[in-house]
Design a protein around this motif. Structure first.
Motif, PDB file in Angstrom:
ATOM      1  N   ARG A  54       0.848  -1.272  -0.096  1.00  0.00           N
ATOM      2  CA  ARG A  54       0.129  -0.002   0.049  1.00  0.00           C
ATOM      3  C   ARG A  54       0.897   1.262  -0.063  1.00  0.00           C
ATOM      4  O   ARG A  54       0.513   2.275  -0.279  1.00  0.00           O
ATOM      5  CB  ARG A  54      -1.086   0.059   1.229  1.00  0.00           C
ATOM      6  N   THR A  55       2.022   1.081   0.614  1.00  0.00           N
ATOM      7  CA  THR A  55       2.839   2.485   0.963  1.00  0.00           C
ATOM      8  C   THR A  55       3.904   2.641  -0.178  1.00  0.00           C
ATOM      9  O   THR A  55       4.138   3.500  -0.925  1.00  0.00           O
ATOM     10  CB  THR A  55       3.270   2.387   2.438  1.00  0.00           C
ATOM     11  N   SER A  56       4.916   1.697   0.015  1.00  0.00           N
ATOM     12  CA  SER A  56       6.339   1.756  -0.744  1.00  0.00           C
ATOM     13  C   SER A  56       6.036   1.274  -2.202  1.00  0.00           C
ATOM     14  O   SER A  56       6.898   1.789  -2.997  1.00  0.00           O
ATOM     15  CB  SER A  56       7.136   0.831   0.019  1.00  0.00           C
ATOM     16  N   LEU A  57       5.469   0.301  -2.208  1.00  0.00           N
ATOM     17  CA  LEU A  57       5.370  -0.360  -3.735  1.00  0.00           C
ATOM     18  C   LEU A  57       4.922   0.616  -4.898  1.00  0.00           C
ATOM     19  O   LEU A  57       5.372   0.720  -5.893  1.00  0.00           O
ATOM     20  CB  LEU A  57       4.474  -1.461  -3.892  1.00  0.00           C
ATOM     21  N   PRO A  58       3.739   1.393  -4.739  1.00  0.00           N
ATOM     22  CA  PRO A  58       3.463   2.331  -5.705  1.00  0.00           C
ATOM     23  C   PRO A  58       4.657   3.391  -6.075  1.00  0.00           C
ATOM     24  O   PRO A  58       4.990   3.609  -7.164  1.00  0.00           O
ATOM     25  CB  PRO A  58       2.210   3.170  -5.176  1.00  0.00           C
ATOM     26  N   ALA A  59       5.239   3.926  -4.944  1.00  0.00           N
ATOM     27  CA  ALA A  59       6.354   4.794  -5.267  1.00  0.00           C
ATOM     28  C   ALA A  59       7.634   4.083  -6.069  1.00  0.00           C
ATOM     29  O   ALA A  59       8.036   4.760  -7.094  1.00  0.00           O
ATOM     30  CB  ALA A  59       7.023   5.330  -3.999  1.00  0.00           C
ATOM     31  N   LEU A  60       7.755   2.877  -5.612  1.00  0.00           N
ATOM     32  CA  LEU A  60       8.935   1.913  -6.399  1.00  0.00           C
ATOM     33  C   LEU A  60       8.320   1.917  -7.771  1.00  0.00           C
ATOM     34  O   LEU A  60       9.177   2.086  -8.869  1.00  0.00           O
ATOM     35  CB  LEU A  60       9.195   0.793  -5.734  1.00  0.00           C
ATOM     36  N   ILE A  61       7.354   1.466  -8.244  1.00  0.00           N
ATOM     37  CA  ILE A  61       6.745   1.392  -9.568  1.00  0.00           C
ATOM     38  C   ILE A  61       6.722   2.868 -10.163  1.00  0.00           C
ATOM     39  O   ILE A  61       7.384   2.797 -11.491  1.00  0.00           O
ATOM     40  CB  ILE A  61       5.210   0.789  -9.451  1.00  0.00           C
ATOM     41  N   ARG A  62       6.195   3.902  -9.573  1.00  0.00           N
ATOM     42  CA  ARG A  62       6.220   5.067 -10.443  1.00  0.00           C
ATOM     43  C   ARG A  62       7.749   5.507 -10.584  1.00  0.00           C
ATOM     44  O   ARG A  62       8.001   5.802 -11.870  1.00  0.00           O
ATOM     45  CB  ARG A  62       5.624   6.040  -9.184  1.00  0.00           C
ATOM     46  N   ASP A  63       8.574   5.144  -9.814  1.00  0.00           N
ATOM     47  CA  ASP A  63      10.103   5.481  -9.928  1.00  0.00           C
ATOM     48  C   ASP A  63      10.913   4.736 -11.178  1.00  0.00           C
ATOM     49  O   ASP A  63      11.405   5.082 -11.963  1.00  0.00           O
ATOM     50  CB  ASP A  63      10.982   5.370  -8.623  1.00  0.00           C
ATOM     51  N   GLU A  64      10.348   3.346 -11.149  1.00  0.00           N
ATOM     52  CA  GLU A  64      10.945   2.474 -12.243  1.00  0.00           C
ATOM     53  C   GLU A  64      10.424   3.024 -13.472  1.00  0.00           C
ATOM     54  O   GLU A  64      11.110   2.744 -14.622  1.00  0.00           O
ATOM     55  CB  GLU A  64      10.372   1.075 -11.950  1.00  0.00           C
ATOM     56  N   VAL A  65       8.946   3.183 -13.578  1.00  0.00           N
ATOM     57  CA  VAL A  65       8.425   3.526 -15.047  1.00  0.00           C
ATOM     58  C   VAL A  65       9.136   5.029 -15.266  1.00  0.00           C
ATOM     59  O   VAL A  65       9.446   4.913 -16.542  1.00  0.00           O
ATOM     60  CB  VAL A  65       6.777   3.935 -14.807  1.00  0.00           C
ATOM     61  N   ARG A  66       9.402   5.934 -14.380  1.00  0.00           N
ATOM     62  CA  ARG A  66      10.002   7.051 -14.820  1.00  0.00           C
ATOM     63  C   ARG A  66      11.385   6.996 -15.590  1.00  0.00           C
ATOM     64  O   ARG A  66      12.049   7.460 -16.480  1.00  0.00           O
ATOM     65  CB  ARG A  66      10.142   8.150 -13.599  1.00  0.00           C
ATOM     66  N   ARG A  67      11.952   5.835 -14.776  1.00  0.00           N
ATOM     67  CA  ARG A  67      13.377   5.534 -15.058  1.00  0.00           C
ATOM     68  C   ARG A  67      13.233   4.897 -16.761  1.00  0.00           C
ATOM     69  O   ARG A  67      14.135   5.279 -17.507  1.00  0.00           O
ATOM     70  CB  ARG A  67      14.041   4.557 -14.071  1.00  0.00           C
ATOM     71  N   VAL A  68      12.506   3.985 -16.879  1.00  0.00           N
ATOM     72  CA  VAL A  68      12.365   3.505 -18.148  1.00  0.00           C
ATOM     73  C   VAL A  68      12.079   4.123 -19.237  1.00  0.00           C
ATOM     74  O   VAL A  68      12.628   4.409 -20.335  1.00  0.00           O
ATOM     75  CB  VAL A  68      11.242   2.162 -17.805  1.00  0.00           C
ATOM     76  N   LEU A  69      11.076   5.188 -18.747  1.00  0.00           N
ATOM     77  CA  LEU A  69      10.586   6.376 -19.847  1.00  0.00           C
ATOM     78  C   LEU A  69      11.769   7.120 -20.106  1.00  0.00           C
ATOM     79  O   LEU A  69      12.126   7.795 -21.419  1.00  0.00           O
ATOM     80  CB  LEU A  69       9.262   6.968 -19.296  1.00  0.00           C
ATOM     81  N   ASP A  70      12.537   7.591 -19.064  1.00  0.00           N
ATOM     82  CA  ASP A  70      13.675   8.442 -19.263  1.00  0.00           C
ATOM     83  C   ASP A  70      14.663   7.625 -20.269  1.00  0.00           C
ATOM     84  O   ASP A  70      15.277   8.414 -21.116  1.00  0.00           O
ATOM     85  CB  ASP A  70      14.168   8.872 -18.154  1.00  0.00           C
ATOM     86  N   GLU A  71      14.947   6.531 -19.947  1.00  0.00           N
ATOM     87  CA  GLU A  71      15.976   5.779 -20.773  1.00  0.00           C
ATOM     88  C   GLU A  71      15.443   5.750 -22.221  1.00  0.00           C
ATOM     89  O   GLU A  71      16.161   5.891 -23.222  1.00  0.00           O
ATOM     90  CB  GLU A  71      15.996   4.465 -20.309  1.00  0.00           C
TER      91      GLU A  71
END
Length: 158
Positions: A135-152
């Motif tokens: 509920r707390t940490s996973l959404p932020a981790l997913i958001r960060d990973e999506v941003r990283r992939v999109l930036d890449e």
């Protein structure tokens, strides 16, 4: 008294721990008195059909799921081990055979039951922690990973 309340009591305790509820909170959710819920959890009383329905709802389970958990409770498993298998035995060297052998003495049976309780508490704690993390940490981790992939991907397309 039927053997069921002991297993049901453990199932209620474990699910309550999974949900992070105190006994008083569960009693309020289920519209049951605190003393009655206490008796259900300790196995000194069997619930009425209405109380079982209210408890299952408060625990966010169906009645069938709650009873299934009660039947799978270490209390019930230990009782079945003590009674022995109805179909003639377990393969030699299996963990269950060792557990059945342990249940022959009073101290060993008590240790096995305590081990089951500890396992229930650990499992409930792990499930509760995983749910909180999801509920707390996973959404932020997913958001960060999506941003990283999109930036890449953005850098590659330039």
């Amino acid at each position: 008294m039927d053997e069921q309340p002991g297993g049901l009591g453990r199932a209620i305790q474990v699910r309550r721990a999974e949900l992070g509820l105190k006994r008083k909170e569960l009693a309020e959710r289920a519209l049951l008195s605190y003393p009655y819920l206490s008796e259900l959890e300790t196995g000194t009383k069997a619930p009425s059909a209405k109380a079982l329905r209210q408890l299952a709802d408060a625990l966010e389970l169906s009645q069938a799921e709650l009873l299934e958990r009660a039947d799978a409770s270490p209390v019930r498993v230990n009782q079945r081990l003590k009674a022995g298998p109805a179909w003639g035995g377990l393969p030699s060297g299996s963990i269950a055979t060792g557990a059945a052998d342990l249940s022959g003495t009073r101290d060993s049976a008590l240790e096995l039951e305590q081990l089951g309780r500890v396992a229930d508490i650990v499992a409930a704690t792990v499930r509760a922690e995983l749910a909180a993390w999801a509920r707390t940490s996973l959404p932020a981790l997913i958001r960060d990973e999506v941003r990283r992939v999109l930036d890449e991907e953005g850098r590659k397309s330039k």
